[in-house]
Design a protein around this motif. Structure first.
Motif: not given
Length: 198
Positions: A143-144, A150-151, A155-156
């Protein structure tokens, strides 16, 4: 996470299973040696072994009442060993000592089988608990990892959007006939490029 694979030798695995038979056989052999060295029909030696066996049994009973099951079982085992040794040392023939040896061996296996089952249950419970914890931690790690990925992608994407917007503004401002003041007078917001051009 990766545990080493341990392969035990068959003798190490079988040693605990042979311990009760080895113990009773050792007591019988020592008692027969004692018999050959003068204990045969010796009332004093038999009385000594009877007193020691009774004392060990009384100690086992008091330890059982005190809530010490392991020490109580040890006291009872010592009492039985002393009784076997006393009878085997006192008797002249081998039939009664062999009968008592067989009985003591069977009883020893009956008592230890219960402890072996409990140890097996405890080991299985521990393995099951550790497996559940490993699965839970692996799930948390997955999950992490998904969240961090995803973060990073967000950001990209934001960076790529900003670069494309800046490139579009620069390209549009270089087009012939582009007038930032005409856009402002039409009611559109002032563009940052137009401000910089002034």
């Amino acid at each position: 996470m990766n545990e080493p694979i341990v392969v035990r030798h068959w003798a190490i695995t079988a040693a605990p299973k042979a311990a009760p038979a080895v113990a009773t056989t050792t007591v019988l052999a020592l008692a027969r040696i004692w018999n050959a060295n003068g204990a045969e029909h010796s009332v004093g030696n038999a009385a000594l072994m009877a007193v020691l066996a009774a004392g060990a049994a009384a100690g086992g009973a008091s330890l059982a009442r005190a809530g010490e099951p392991v020490l109580a079982a040890t006291g009872y085992a010592v009492s039985g060993s002393l009784a076997l040794a006393g009878v085997a040392g006192y008797s002249d023939d081998l039939s009664l000592p062999l009968l008592l040896w067989a009985l003591a061996t069977v009883l020893a296996y009956c008592f230890t089988a219960r402890h072996w089952r409990q140890d097996r249950r405890d080991a299985l419970d521990h393995q099951r608990h550790m497996g559940e914890r490993r699965e839970e931690r692996a799930h948390i790690e997955r999950v992490e990892t998904i969240r961090a990925t995803a973060q990073i992608e967000v950001a990209r994407a934001g960076t790529a959007y900003a670069e494309q917007l800046a490139q579009a503004l620069i390209t549009r401002s270089t087009l012939p006939g582009f007038d930032a003041t005409a856009l402002e007078s039409a009611g559109l917001p002032e563009l940052p490029i137009a401000r910089e051009a002034r």
